[in-house]
Design a protein around this motif. Structure first.
Motif, PDB file in Angstrom:
ATOM      1  N   MET A   1       0.837  -1.186   0.000  1.00  0.00           N
ATOM      2  CA  MET A   1       0.000   0.000   0.000  1.00  0.00           C
ATOM      3  C   MET A   1       0.885   1.253   0.000  1.00  0.00           C
ATOM      4  O   MET A   1       1.865   1.340   0.733  1.00  0.00           O
ATOM      5  N   ALA A   2       0.538   2.198  -0.826  1.00  0.00           N
ATOM      6  CA  ALA A   2       1.327   3.434  -0.922  1.00  0.00           C
ATOM      7  C   ALA A   2       1.081   4.326   0.287  1.00  0.00           C
ATOM      8  O   ALA A   2      -0.030   4.399   0.804  1.00  0.00           O
ATOM      9  N   GLN A   3       2.153   4.962   0.729  1.00  0.00           N
ATOM     10  CA  GLN A   3       2.063   5.935   1.811  1.00  0.00           C
ATOM     11  C   GLN A   3       2.609   7.255   1.296  1.00  0.00           C
ATOM     12  O   GLN A   3       3.375   7.284   0.335  1.00  0.00           O
ATOM     13  N   VAL A  30       6.953   4.993  -7.272  1.00  0.00           N
ATOM     14  CA  VAL A  30       6.565   6.363  -6.919  1.00  0.00           C
ATOM     15  C   VAL A  30       5.368   6.752  -7.778  1.00  0.00           C
ATOM     16  O   VAL A  30       5.452   6.815  -8.993  1.00  0.00           O
ATOM     17  N   THR A  31       4.222   6.981  -7.120  1.00  0.00           N
ATOM     18  CA  THR A  31       3.002   7.281  -7.862  1.00  0.00           C
ATOM     19  C   THR A  31       2.704   8.774  -7.951  1.00  0.00           C
ATOM     20  O   THR A  31       2.002   9.214  -8.847  1.00  0.00           O
ATOM     21  N   THR A  43       6.985  16.004  -1.153  1.00  0.00           N
ATOM     22  CA  THR A  43       6.006  15.016  -0.713  1.00  0.00           C
ATOM     23  C   THR A  43       5.974  13.914  -1.762  1.00  0.00           C
ATOM     24  O   THR A  43       5.836  14.196  -2.950  1.00  0.00           O
ATOM     25  N   VAL A  44       6.125  12.668  -1.307  1.00  0.00           N
ATOM     26  CA  VAL A  44       6.207  11.539  -2.232  1.00  0.00           C
ATOM     27  C   VAL A  44       5.204  10.464  -1.838  1.00  0.00           C
ATOM     28  O   VAL A  44       5.199  10.003  -0.697  1.00  0.00           O
ATOM     29  N   GLU A  45       4.365  10.068  -2.784  1.00  0.00           N
ATOM     30  CA  GLU A  45       3.452   8.941  -2.567  1.00  0.00           C
ATOM     31  C   GLU A  45       4.099   7.726  -3.208  1.00  0.00           C
ATOM     32  O   GLU A  45       4.385   7.720  -4.405  1.00  0.00           O
TER      33      GLU A  45
END
Length: 71
Positions: A1-3, A30-31, A43-45
């Motif tokens: 799951m992406a954070q 990286v989405t 900020t990185v999702e």
């Protein structure tokens, strides 16, 4: 799951933010990336861990540190 992770990255110009975008953009995990030059924040999702992302950001040669998970 992406954070969603926040990092402090010292950026002085568009070239700096461009370098950050390039290194993160190469990673499939990286989405989403948001850069706030004024606040010196990235900020990185991603599904990658904070440690992995920080190692990637350090490749830009910029001074950077981990802030935490964005709520």
């Amino acid at each position: 799951m992406a954070q969603v992770h926040e990092f402090k990255v010292v950026m002085t110009c568009e070239g700096c933010s461009g370098a950050v975008n390039r290194v993160l953009g190469r990673k499939q995990e990286v989405t989403k990336t948001e850069i706030d030059m004024e606040a010196q924040k990235v900020t990185v999702e991603s599904t990658l861990s904070a440690e992995e992302l920080l190692a990637i950001l350090k490749k830009t040669g910029r001074e950077c540190s981990y802030i935490g998970i964005k709520q």
